[in-house]
Scaffold this motif. Structure first.
Motif, PDB file in Angstrom:
ATOM      1  N   PHE A 175      34.743  37.718  36.898  1.00  0.00           N
ATOM      2  CA  PHE A 175      35.737  38.784  36.929  1.00  0.00           C
ATOM      3  C   PHE A 175      37.102  38.137  36.675  1.00  0.00           C
ATOM      4  N   THR A 176      37.711  38.440  35.520  1.00  0.00           N
ATOM      5  CA  THR A 176      38.879  37.696  35.060  1.00  0.00           C
ATOM      6  C   THR A 176      40.102  38.600  34.941  1.00  0.00           C
ATOM      7  N   PRO A 177      41.268  38.174  35.460  1.00  0.00           N
ATOM      8  CA  PRO A 177      42.488  38.985  35.321  1.00  0.00           C
ATOM      9  C   PRO A 177      42.999  38.987  33.892  1.00  0.00           C
ATOM     10  N   VAL A 178      43.629  40.073  33.482  1.00  0.00           N
ATOM     11  CA  VAL A 178      44.200  40.203  32.144  1.00  0.00           C
ATOM     12  C   VAL A 178      45.716  40.253  32.272  1.00  0.00           C
ATOM     13  N   GLY A 179      46.416  39.407  31.509  1.00  0.00           N
ATOM     14  CA  GLY A 179      47.868  39.412  31.514  1.00  0.00           C
ATOM     15  C   GLY A 179      48.490  38.609  32.632  1.00  0.00           C
ATOM     16  N   ARG A 180      47.699  37.910  33.404  1.00  0.00           N
ATOM     17  CA  ARG A 180      48.205  37.055  34.481  1.00  0.00           C
ATOM     18  C   ARG A 180      47.146  36.009  34.778  1.00  0.00           C
ATOM     19  N   ILE A 247      43.869  48.327  42.796  1.00  0.00           N
ATOM     20  CA  ILE A 247      43.832  47.141  43.653  1.00  0.00           C
ATOM     21  C   ILE A 247      43.771  45.865  42.829  1.00  0.00           C
ATOM     22  N   ALA A 248      42.919  45.854  41.814  1.00  0.00           N
ATOM     23  CA  ALA A 248      42.661  44.628  41.053  1.00  0.00           C
ATOM     24  C   ALA A 248      43.560  44.470  39.842  1.00  0.00           C
ATOM     25  N   GLY A 249      44.216  45.556  39.388  1.00  0.00           N
ATOM     26  CA  GLY A 249      44.978  45.470  38.161  1.00  0.00           C
ATOM     27  C   GLY A 249      44.042  45.448  36.955  1.00  0.00           C
ATOM     28  N   LYS A 250      44.573  45.085  35.815  1.00  0.00           N
ATOM     29  CA  LYS A 250      43.750  45.040  34.611  1.00  0.00           C
ATOM     30  C   LYS A 250      42.847  43.807  34.656  1.00  0.00           C
ATOM     31  N   PHE A 251      41.589  43.995  34.289  1.00  0.00           N
ATOM     32  CA  PHE A 251      40.612  42.911  34.371  1.00  0.00           C
ATOM     33  C   PHE A 251      39.626  43.005  33.216  1.00  0.00           C
ATOM     34  N   LYS A 252      38.868  41.943  33.045  1.00  0.00           N
ATOM     35  CA  LYS A 252      37.755  41.969  32.101  1.00  0.00           C
ATOM     36  C   LYS A 252      36.574  41.220  32.710  1.00  0.00           C
ATOM     37  N   VAL A 253      35.387  41.612  32.317  1.00  0.00           N
ATOM     38  CA  VAL A 253      34.162  40.942  32.747  1.00  0.00           C
ATOM     39  C   VAL A 253      33.829  39.895  31.706  1.00  0.00           C
ATOM     40  N   THR A 254      33.665  38.660  32.139  1.00  0.00           N
ATOM     41  CA  THR A 254      33.404  37.565  31.205  1.00  0.00           C
ATOM     42  C   THR A 254      32.069  36.904  31.526  1.00  0.00           C
ATOM     43  N   GLY A 255      31.532  36.196  30.543  1.00  0.00           N
ATOM     44  CA  GLY A 255      30.265  35.506  30.742  1.00  0.00           C
ATOM     45  C   GLY A 255      29.097  36.476  30.759  1.00  0.00           C
ATOM     46  N   GLN A 256      27.940  35.961  31.045  1.00  0.00           N
ATOM     47  CA  GLN A 256      26.706  36.754  31.061  1.00  0.00           C
ATOM     48  C   GLN A 256      26.619  37.593  32.324  1.00  0.00           C
ATOM     49  N   ILE A 257      26.183  38.827  32.177  1.00  0.00           N
ATOM     50  CA  ILE A 257      25.896  39.679  33.335  1.00  0.00           C
ATOM     51  C   ILE A 257      24.425  39.509  33.678  1.00  0.00           C
ATOM     52  N   LYS A 258      24.162  38.938  34.844  1.00  0.00           N
ATOM     53  CA  LYS A 258      22.782  38.744  35.287  1.00  0.00           C
ATOM     54  C   LYS A 258      22.422  39.834  36.290  1.00  0.00           C
TER      55      LYS A 258
END
Length: 400
Positions: A175-180, A247-258
């Motif tokens: 779970f990766t933040p976007v813009g920060r 709560i989390a702000g903008k985010f992206k899901v990275t890597g493989q989803i298992k």
């Protein structure tokens, strides 16, 4: 033929912990597992609270926790509202790292054989284990810790009885933040907004420099929703938790989803001389309830600290001896608590009966109240600290 006191079949978390404990205690043991290095696997990805306390009883906590990441504080949220920022003792660690770290604690007096156990014969005296490399092992006791692998158990006449098929499903991803560079929270637990989403919770926690996500849901494994999660993860998560962005702000899901489904099952026909089942080999737990590590550490701690030393002190390894482990009050209490929590959490998350709806709102209000009191105490303590500092500081231009 190799001779030993204890043959441990399976080098996952339970087997590797048992091997490390027995080796440190000077008990002759052999660990049998085909993997020289335990491979990546979506299972337990953090330990906390009582799990850490039980781990300390094994004598293996120091090295394990050193390889993990402590979050120190966790935010609790629901409906897009921050309910609390509470102290936390969660340690994030990938399962393969956890197992391989535990393996480094196995002393040299425990031999590891990288092969598969293909047959086991038991008796009240000595047991025989046939390996895929053609070797055989004679042991006083076989500890079966090969997790979900049912082949050996079937050959022994041990049956697996499924009591709740696909009880829950865990999805794991980064779970990766976007813009920060980082999130505002050190860790976050976000609770479901609607019962029809069949969600237990989303937990975000650090492992090294990565924010790891575990999403626990109650769905069928063939539910098209999982395809949506893989194809459009951010949109799918926000459709389920509209308030998460707040709560989390903008985010992206990275890597493989298992994705890993979990059946709840228990063993039948396991009470036999010379053989004991531990961890998932004995009975599974619900990942959403988070009790699997409690069960593993409890099984291994009771077996290696209490029962094996007692059993080896006298001749034989009959069924009466083995029964002492399965009837151990600490173990049975942990097993019962784990099972009860699995069903309670599922009902709390998905049941629309009046009583369960009331419980959901009661938990929401309770968490909000605890968070409000924690903030008030923090403000009062901060104000008191400022007053004490001002009182201790001499007026400007004068010596104290």
């Amino acid at each position: 033929m190799r001779y030993t006191d204890i043959a441990i079949v399976g080098g996952g978390l339970a087997g590797s912990t048992a091997a490390a404990m027995l080796g440190r205690a000077g008990v002759p043991a052999i660990l049998i597992d085909p993997h020289t290095t335990y491979p990546p696997d979506l299972r337990c990805e953090k330990i906390s609270g009582d799990q850490v306390n039980i781990l300390r009883k094994t004598g293996l906590a120091e090295a394990t926790l050193r390889a993990a990441t402590l979050d120190g504080r966790v935010w609790l949220a629901r409906f897009g509202y921050l309910l609390d920022k509470k102290p936390s003792d969660q340690y994030g660690i990938m399962y393969d790292t956890l197992v391989n770290t535990m393996r480094t604690q196995i002393p040299d007096n425990v031999e590891t054989i990288h092969a598969k156990a293909i047959a086991i014969s038991t008796s009240a005296e000595r047991q025989r284990v046939a390996l895929s490399n053609g070797e055989e092992i004679s042991a006083r006791l076989v500890v079966l810790s090969n997790g979900l692998n049912v082949g050996l158990r079937h050959t022994l006449g041990i049956e697996r009885r499924v009591i709740s098929e696909c009880h829950s499903i865990m999805a794991g991803f980064d779970f990766t933040p976007v813009g920060r560079s980082t999130f505002d929270f050190p860790a976050l637990t976000y609770y479901p907004e609607r019962s029809h989403d069949r969600m237990a919770y989303l937990t975000l926690f650090p492992i090294g420099n990565v924010m790891r996500a575990n999403l626990l849901v109650y769905r069928r494994i063939d539910d098209p929703w999982f395809r949506q999660l893989r194809q459009t993860p951010e949109q799918t998560l926000l459709a389920m938790m509209p308030g998460l962005r707040r709560i989390a702000g903008k985010f992206k899901v990275t890597g493989q989803i298992k994705i890993r489904p979990a059946d709840l099952y228990e063993s039948n026909g396991h009470r036999r001389p010379g053989l004991v089942l531990i961890g998932d080999a004995f009975a599974t737990s619900c990942p959403a309830a988070g009790t699997g590590t409690d069960k593993v550490f409890t099984d291994v701690e009771r077996l290696c600290n209490v029962h094996i030393p007692d059993w080896l002190a006298t001749d034989g390894m009959d069924e009466a001896k083995i029964a002492a482990f399965y009837d151990d009050p600490v173990k049975t209490a942990c097993d019962a608590w784990s099972a009860a929590k699995a069903y309670q959490l599922r009902s709390l998350s998905t049941d629309n009966g009046i009583s369960w709806r009331a419980r959901r709102w009661a938990r929401f209000v309770a968490r909000l109240g605890e968070g409000t009191l924690r903030r008030l105490r923090g403000s009062l303590e901060a104000g008191s600290a400022i007053q004490q500092k001002q009182a201790a500081t001499p007026p400007h231009g004068r010596l104290a």
